[in-house]
Write a protein that holds these residues in place. Sequence first.
Motif, short mmCIF file in Angstrom:
data_model
loop_
_atom_site.label_atom_id
_atom_site.label_comp_id
_atom_site.label_asym_id
_atom_site.label_seq_id
_atom_site.Cartn_x
_atom_site.Cartn_y
_atom_site.Cartn_z
N UNK A 192 0.80 -1.22 0.00
CA UNK A 192 0.00 0.00 0.00
C UNK A 192 0.84 1.27 0.00
N UNK A 193 2.17 1.12 -0.14
CA UNK A 193 3.06 2.28 -0.05
C UNK A 193 3.91 2.37 -1.31
N UNK A 194 3.98 3.57 -1.87
CA UNK A 194 4.84 3.81 -3.03
C UNK A 194 5.98 4.74 -2.62
N UNK A 195 7.20 4.32 -2.89
CA UNK A 195 8.37 5.15 -2.63
C UNK A 195 8.70 5.99 -3.85
N UNK A 196 8.51 7.30 -3.76
CA UNK A 196 8.69 8.18 -4.91
C UNK A 196 10.09 8.76 -5.00
N UNK A 197 10.98 8.44 -4.03
CA UNK A 197 12.33 8.96 -4.07
C UNK A 197 12.41 10.39 -3.54
N UNK A 198 13.48 11.07 -3.93
CA UNK A 198 13.74 12.42 -3.45
C UNK A 198 13.07 13.43 -4.37
N UNK A 199 11.98 13.99 -3.91
CA UNK A 199 11.19 14.93 -4.70
C UNK A 199 11.49 16.37 -4.29
N UNK A 200 11.43 17.26 -5.25
CA UNK A 200 11.73 18.67 -4.99
C UNK A 200 10.48 19.53 -4.88
N UNK A 201 9.33 18.89 -4.78
CA UNK A 201 8.07 19.63 -4.86
C UNK A 201 7.76 20.46 -3.62
N UNK A 202 8.19 20.03 -2.46
CA UNK A 202 7.79 20.75 -1.25
C UNK A 202 8.36 22.16 -1.23
N UNK A 203 9.60 22.33 -1.64
CA UNK A 203 10.18 23.67 -1.68
C UNK A 203 9.39 24.56 -2.62
N UNK A 204 9.00 24.02 -3.76
CA UNK A 204 8.20 24.79 -4.72
C UNK A 204 6.84 25.14 -4.12
N UNK A 205 6.23 24.19 -3.42
CA UNK A 205 4.91 24.42 -2.84
C UNK A 205 4.95 25.53 -1.79
N UNK A 206 6.06 25.61 -1.04
CA UNK A 206 6.14 26.56 0.07
C UNK A 206 6.75 27.90 -0.32
N UNK A 207 7.33 27.99 -1.50
CA UNK A 207 7.97 29.25 -1.91
C UNK A 207 6.98 30.40 -1.85
N UNK A 208 7.39 31.48 -1.24
CA UNK A 208 6.65 32.74 -1.02
C UNK A 208 5.40 32.58 -0.14
N UNK A 209 5.35 31.55 0.69
CA UNK A 209 4.23 31.34 1.60
C UNK A 209 4.13 32.49 2.60
N UNK A 210 2.93 32.84 2.96
CA UNK A 210 2.66 33.96 3.87
C UNK A 210 2.52 33.45 5.31
N UNK A 211 3.37 33.96 6.19
CA UNK A 211 3.27 33.64 7.61
C UNK A 211 3.06 34.93 8.37
N UNK A 212 1.81 35.23 8.67
CA UNK A 212 1.45 36.43 9.42
C UNK A 212 2.01 37.69 8.77
#
Length: 329
Positions: free
Chosen positions: A100-120
């Motif tokens: 039930x688990x797929x190993x996708x390896x080392x993905x670079x998506x999280x940095x892209x998803x969080x770039x310019x995120x607003x924190x207060x």
Amino acid sequence: MTISDQTQLHFALGRAYDDVGELEASFRHYAVGGAKRKKEMPFKEQSNVRMFNVMKTVVNHDSMAQIEQGGCTSDLPVFILGMPRSGTSLIEQVLSSHPDIFGAGELKYMTSALENIDILGRRLKFGEVEAAFPHEQNASYKDRGEWYVAKLKEASLGEYKRVVDKMPGNFNFAGLIGKVLPNAKIIHSRRHPVETCLSCYRIHFAEGHQWSYNLSELGRYYKRYWELMSHWREQFPGLLHEIRYEDNVANLEPQARSLIDFLGLDWYDECLKFYETDRPVKTASAAQVRQPIYNTSTNRWRKYEHLLGPLLEEIGDIVNLYEAQLQDS
């Protein structure tokens, strides 16, 4: 011969001398190879220091509690994070042996998803990354999480209950991941500080890890990593499921069972036969995860100790703390 070719040659000679026990010659080549690699890819240490400080200052329990918007509630994502060479590939291989688990390896998506995120009202930038959302859009936390989950689904080859992203550097964002993806599972892989750093230092990475080519810079980077992980533990209790490489090597089954239980899945014995799982592994640990558990990568650093002065000067106190934790367990 290009600088890149010279770098590869020196690392190859370093490994060759290492293999025959000529450690002084080996480390001379690692040092020259590392210096040449730094000419190709300079390490901007002050920028790195600022990024770590910003994360500790801006992302904490109080700031996250003040943010009223929710994230994406998918339970698909599983993060394996920590220092490179800390056992992340072994954990991913064990998990990927579960149907039930797929190993996708080392993905670079999280940095892209969080770039310019607003924190207060403060927008975070992480350097030269391709943002998933333009700055002017000021995307919500939910949108960012949903974008990331969509990328996971693209990366997986079929229908799975969990998809693993084992990008080690996601440790930088653990506190934010908990807000953007509140149902994600975060596994922190730990290994003896010197074993981890030594393994990094002796490798010519295909890309990134510019901090790894000088023993002093490597030690300072490790110290920042250690302090940031301490920050996440203090500010977000229960966020991390932590597992030590030494415990995996000593007795894998209870560690593997605890991981599968943490992910909320049923146990499968195939997880203990991870070395038989046929899947691509693109990291420096590719050969190791094709073999049963071996203990030759624990406590080997002592024979190099006389060559590691600049590293030990930076992380000596952390080494003592980690070894005390091992003895207490």
